[in-house]
Design an enzyme around this catalytic site. Structure first.
Site, PDB file in Angstrom:
ATOM      1  N   ASP A  90     -48.695   4.600 -41.063  1.00  0.00           N
ATOM      2  CA  ASP A  90     -47.944   5.354 -40.054  1.00  0.00           C
ATOM      3  C   ASP A  90     -48.917   5.855 -38.982  1.00  0.00           C
ATOM      4  OD1 ASP A  90     -44.963   7.041 -40.181  1.00  0.00           O
ATOM      5  OD2 ASP A  90     -46.490   7.678 -38.737  1.00  0.00           O
ATOM      6  N   LEU A 101     -48.419   8.397 -37.137  1.00  0.00           N
ATOM      7  CA  LEU A 101     -48.266   9.860 -36.981  1.00  0.00           C
ATOM      8  C   LEU A 101     -48.078  10.221 -35.511  1.00  0.00           C
ATOM      9  CD1 LEU A 101     -50.774  11.339 -39.635  1.00  0.00           C
ATOM     10  CD2 LEU A 101     -48.337  10.808 -39.898  1.00  0.00           C
ATOM     11  N   ASP A 136     -51.489   1.861 -36.444  1.00  0.00           N
ATOM     12  CA  ASP A 136     -50.416   1.368 -35.567  1.00  0.00           C
ATOM     13  C   ASP A 136     -49.968  -0.011 -36.032  1.00  0.00           C
ATOM     14  OD1 ASP A 136     -49.009   0.359 -33.298  1.00  0.00           O
ATOM     15  OD2 ASP A 136     -50.163   1.694 -31.992  1.00  0.00           O
ATOM     16  N   ILE A 137     -48.650  -0.250 -36.062  1.00  0.00           N
ATOM     17  CA  ILE A 137     -48.179  -1.594 -36.441  1.00  0.00           C
ATOM     18  C   ILE A 137     -48.593  -2.640 -35.399  1.00  0.00           C
ATOM     19  CG2 ILE A 137     -46.224  -0.892 -37.903  1.00  0.00           C
ATOM     20  CD1 ILE A 137     -44.376  -1.573 -35.487  1.00  0.00           C
ATOM     21  N   THR A 164     -30.682  -0.865 -36.705  1.00  0.00           N
ATOM     22  CA  THR A 164     -29.655   0.132 -36.399  1.00  0.00           C
ATOM     23  C   THR A 164     -28.335  -0.509 -35.974  1.00  0.00           C
ATOM     24  OG1 THR A 164     -29.128   1.862 -34.794  1.00  0.00           O
ATOM     25  CG2 THR A 164     -30.688   0.221 -34.063  1.00  0.00           C
ATOM     26  N   GLU A 213     -26.850   0.525 -33.447  1.00  0.00           N
ATOM     27  CA  GLU A 213     -26.778   0.683 -31.982  1.00  0.00           C
ATOM     28  C   GLU A 213     -26.962  -0.644 -31.256  1.00  0.00           C
ATOM     29  OE1 GLU A 213     -28.478   4.044 -30.154  1.00  0.00           O
ATOM     30  OE2 GLU A 213     -28.028   5.347 -31.850  1.00  0.00           O
ATOM     31  N   TYR A 259     -33.618   2.198 -26.160  1.00  0.00           N
ATOM     32  CA  TYR A 259     -33.899   2.192 -27.614  1.00  0.00           C
ATOM     33  C   TYR A 259     -33.162   1.036 -28.287  1.00  0.00           C
ATOM     34  CZ  TYR A 259     -33.042   3.279 -32.535  1.00  0.00           C
ATOM     35  OH  TYR A 259     -32.900   3.181 -33.901  1.00  0.00           O
ATOM     36  N   LYS A 301     -34.643  -2.345 -30.196  1.00  0.00           N
ATOM     37  CA  LYS A 301     -34.360  -2.699 -31.596  1.00  0.00           C
ATOM     38  C   LYS A 301     -33.689  -4.077 -31.660  1.00  0.00           C
ATOM     39  CE  LYS A 301     -34.860  -0.472 -34.870  1.00  0.00           C
ATOM     40  NZ  LYS A 301     -36.022  -0.293 -35.804  1.00  0.00           N
ATOM     41  N   ASN A 341     -28.095   8.347 -39.914  1.00  0.00           N
ATOM     42  CA  ASN A 341     -28.515   9.041 -41.144  1.00  0.00           C
ATOM     43  C   ASN A 341     -28.640  10.535 -40.894  1.00  0.00           C
ATOM     44  OD1 ASN A 341     -30.670   6.919 -43.137  1.00  0.00           O
ATOM     45  ND2 ASN A 341     -29.029   6.285 -41.789  1.00  0.00           N
TER      46      ASN A 341
END
Ligand code: NAD
Ligand code: DAU
Length: 365
Positions: free
Chosen positions: A35, A37, A61-62, A136, A138, A162, A166, A192
């Site tokens: 993560d 952070l 970082d991914i 998601t 969305e 966003y 995604k 959630n």
């Protein structure tokens, strides 16, 4: 018996930390938790796992391919579960670039690393490897009042930066399955709520503002509908998908619980009245403020594939879940204080001042 390793990204955020905790409680995997952070990730979310030797936290970082490659080489995970993302729609409106960087470019980097790692595995381990991408509802856009809920075949029509980021990531995950044969799984889940949700989101924001007598800023007319799912139910669904889902498939996960924002805020006000009767009625704090641009009117998920194929259904009713969540926030004032400083304070100031005086001073309808 040796536990399989799972590389979980974004495991210091809301859903990720609940997932990591539930996997460690079940004892079914050792977790490598990567993560960055950001403002949304907190080690406080994982404080109870501090002494767990089967939970390894790595800050990173991914989008850092060198780091990902070395983690994959070192830990040889049987699965990658990708929660890492910029997740707040309002922030994607004021600053979309970070969403493209993490949600699209970062996810793609993770896919590239996963692919070359998977190719390096031998027979049985390669066959068992899974890449679970947490997405998601969305991505499907907005429903009219009488439209049927979103299925896995609904058209992608994202409306916010966003949701678009995604959606782009979901397409890349699909492409890595179709083109390279990587064993991917994608889940598209509804809203959630529950413990450890960052107080920028609707339910914890209303709880915290209500507890401290600040305005409850409802965007527009407050009749927007979301399909709410208690976070533990989502985590249970993800484990089932990871362990029994069919590679290359997508699964819609939802609470079968459509509720308008204003009704949720009113329910919370009643719960707050019971908890703090001397401040009742909390409903006097409700303040209608400027709407979110491009605000999706309604989401609803058809989760029948999850029920049919994996026997999953949500266990937590909304009334119980909401009451439990309010109690959790009331009992974790230290956690709230720890995650509400600095970047969060600046965000609240910027987002709500922009929406007009009612959002800040309250009382004006
Ligand atoms: P969150 O914002 O609470 O947590 C995101 C986590 O990702 C944080 O810990 C953050 O530090 C980390 N992160 C961000 N950028 C990173 C990067 N580049 N590299 C590594 N880590 C990074 O989000 P959440 O609500 O827990 O959502 C988790 C995932 O589930 C997201 O992918 C989101 O799109 C998806 N999702 C959320 C919901 C919801 O209602 N919250 C519903 C459906 C799907
Ligand atoms: O549907 C799944 C999505 O749910 C996830 O993909 C996102 O990561 C997650 O943030 C969530 O998105 P929403 O935009 O639906 O959640 P949020 O809590 O920001 O808002 C819920 C609803 O409440 C939405 O209609 C906007 C409204 N709202 C939100 C805030 C923060 C308000 O009316 N006032 C507010 O102050």
């Amino acid at each position: 018996m040796q536990l399989p390793n799972w590389l979980v990204t974004g495991g210091a955020g809301f859903i990720g930390s609940n997932f990591v905790r539930s996997v460690r409680r079940a004892g079914c995997a050792r977790i490598i938790n990567l993560d960055k952070l950001t403002y949304a990730g907190h080690l406080e979310n994982l404080a109870d796992l501090a002494d767990d030797r089967d939970h390894v936290f790595v800050r990173g970082d991914i989008g850092d391919a060198t780091l990902i490659d070395s983690l994959l080489r070192e830990h040889q995970p049987a699965a990658i579960v990708n929660f890492a993302a910029e997740s707040h729609v309002d922030r994607s409106i004021t600053g979309p670039q970070e969403f493209i960087q993490t949600n699209v470019v970062g996810t793609h980097t993770l896919l590239q690393c996963a692919l070359s790692y998977w190719k390096s595995l031998g027979g049985g381990r390669a066959a068992g490897f899974r890449f679970l991408h947490v997405s998601t509802d969305e991505v499907y856009g907005s429903l009219g009042p009488h439209d049927p809920p979103f299925t896995e075949d609904s058209q992608y029509r994202p409306n916010s930066p966003y949701a678009a980021s995604k959606a782009a990531a979901d397409h890349l995950v699909r492409a890595y399955h179709q083109t390279f044969g990587l064993a991917t799984l994608t889940t598209n889940c509804s809203n959630n709520y529950g413990p450890y949700q960052h107080p920028e989101k609707l339910i914890p924001l209303m709880i915290e503002n209500g507890r401290s007598g600040r305005p409850l800023p409802v965007y527009g007319d407050g009749r927007q509908v979301r399909d709410w799912l208690y976070v533990q139910d989502h985590c249970d669904a993800l484990r089932l998908v990871l362990e029994r889902g069919r590679a290359g498939e997508t699964y819609n996960i939802g609470g079968d619980c459509e509720c308008a924002n204003l009704d949720i805020v009113s329910s919370l006000c009643r719960l707050l009245d019971d908890m703090y009767p001397k401040d009742a009625p909390h409903a006097k704090l409700i303040a209608h403020v400027a709407d979110r641009p491009g605000h999706d009117r309604r989401y609803a998920i058809d989760a029948s594939k999850m029920r049919r194929e994996l026997g999953w259904h949500p266990r937590t009713g909304f009334d119980d879940g909401l009451a439990c969540t309010l109690r959790w926030y009331a009992e974790h004032a230290d956690w709230v204080a720890a995650v509400s400083t600095g970047a969060h304070e600046r965000w609240i100031e910027a987002n709500y001042v922009r929406r007009g005086p009612a959002a800040v001073n309250g009382g004006i309808k």
